[in-house]
Design an enzyme around this catalytic site. Structure first.
Site, PDB file in Angstrom:
ATOM      1  N   HIS A  10       2.852  -4.731  -7.175  1.00 58.66           N
ATOM      2  CA  HIS A  10       4.233  -4.926  -7.895  1.00 58.66           C
ATOM      3  C   HIS A  10       4.214  -3.683  -8.970  1.00 58.66           C
ATOM      4  O   HIS A  10       3.235  -3.109  -9.552  1.00 58.66           O
ATOM      5  CB  HIS A  10       4.258  -6.160  -8.900  1.00 58.66           C
ATOM      6  N   GLU A  83      -1.925 -13.683  -7.637  1.00 60.15           N
ATOM      7  CA  GLU A  83      -3.199 -12.866  -8.115  1.00 60.15           C
ATOM      8  C   GLU A  83      -4.263 -13.613  -8.465  1.00 60.15           C
ATOM      9  O   GLU A  83      -4.114 -15.168  -8.122  1.00 60.15           O
ATOM     10  CB  GLU A  83      -2.842 -12.165  -9.580  1.00 60.15           C
TER      11      GLU A  83
END
Length: 212
Positions: A10, A83
Site C-alpha cells: 500500500h 498485515e
C-alpha cells in the site's frame, strides 16, 4: 502453466511516516500515499490482470482501487492478506515499543519464529503460514494468468522469503518500498522471484523496516 503475481505494498500512511506499527489497525493513506497509489496505477495502465486481490484494511483498499480503475479489474477482498498482528506493539513507534517491552522487542528484532506478541499478536511462523496459504490459493486458482495482489510490508517480507527460500529468522537484505512493484511466480510446485522493488515510477517511497 505459470502464475505471475504482481505484489504491491500500500501507499504511505501518516503512521508509516512516524515509524509507527500499524498491524491490524485501520489507517488511511496520507497525501503522499494517495499520490503513490496514483503513480503506481498510471505505471500499470495497460497491464491485463486476470484477477486482483486485496487486504481488507483501508490503506490497501485505497491503493488497489486506484490501480483497479486504470486496469479494469475488480479487487477481491481477502482478510488473509492483512498485515501481521503486532499485539500490544500496535499504535506504538518502534522506539516506544523498545522502551515499553524490551524483552519482547529483542525477540521482534531477532525475528524469533515462534515468538508471539503480547496482546493477541501473531508469531512469525503463524503469520507466514497464513500468507503461504493465501498465495498458494491465488497461484493455483489462476494458473497461466497474471494476478495483482495489494497488501502490506510484512506480507511482502514473507512473499520474498517464500520465493527465494530465505529463512524466517534471517535478517532482511531486501527493500519493501511503499507502492513499488514486486513480481513472483508459481509453477505448480515452487515459487520463484521475477523482480523486486521496482520504483522508478515513484518520486519517493519509504522502505519497510526489517520486522514491520
Amino acid at each position: 502453466m505459470i502464475t505471475r503475481i504482481c505484489l504491491v505494498r500500500h501507499g504511505e500512511t501518516a503512521w508509516n511516516a512516524e515509524r509507527r506499527l500499524q498491524g491490524h489497525i485501520d489507517i488511511s493513506l496520507n497525501e503522499t500515499g494517495l499520490a503513490q497509489a496514483n503513480a503506481t496505477a498510471i505505471n500499470l495502465t495497460g497491464q491485463r490482470f486476470a484477477a486482483a486481490y486485496v487486504s481488507d484494511l483501508l490503506r490497501a483498499r485505497q491503493t488497489a482501487d486506484a490501480i483497479a480503475k486504470r486496469c479494469a479489474v475488480v479487487p477481491n477482498i481477502d482478510v488473509r492478506l492483512r498485515e501481521r498482528h503486532y499485539g500490544s506493539f500496535q499504535a506504538l513507534t518502534y522506539d516506544e515499543a523498545r522502551q515499553r517491552f524490551p524483552q519482547d522487542y529483542a525477540h521482534f528484532e531477532k525475528r524469533t519464529p515462534d515468538y508471539v506478541f503480547p496482546g493477541g499478536g501473531e508469531s512469525l511462523r503463524q503469520f507466514s503460514a497464513r500468507i503461504h496459504a493465501v498465495l498458494h490459493d491465488i497461484g493455483e486458482s489462476h494458473r497461466g494468468d497474471i494476478v495483482l495482489v495489494v497488501t502490506h510490508g510484512g506480507v511482502l517480507d514473507i512473499a520474498h522469503r517464500l520465493a527465494t527460500g530465505k529463512p524466517l529468522d534471517a535478517p532482511r537484505d531486501f527493500t519493501i518500498p511503499n507502492a513499488a512493484l514486486n513480481w513472483i511466480a508459481w509453477d505448480g510446485s515452487a515459487w520463484s522471484l521475477i523482480a523486486w522493488a521496482e520504483q522508478a515510477h515513484l518520486k519517493q517511497a519509504l522502505d519497510e523496516l526489517p520486522n514491520a
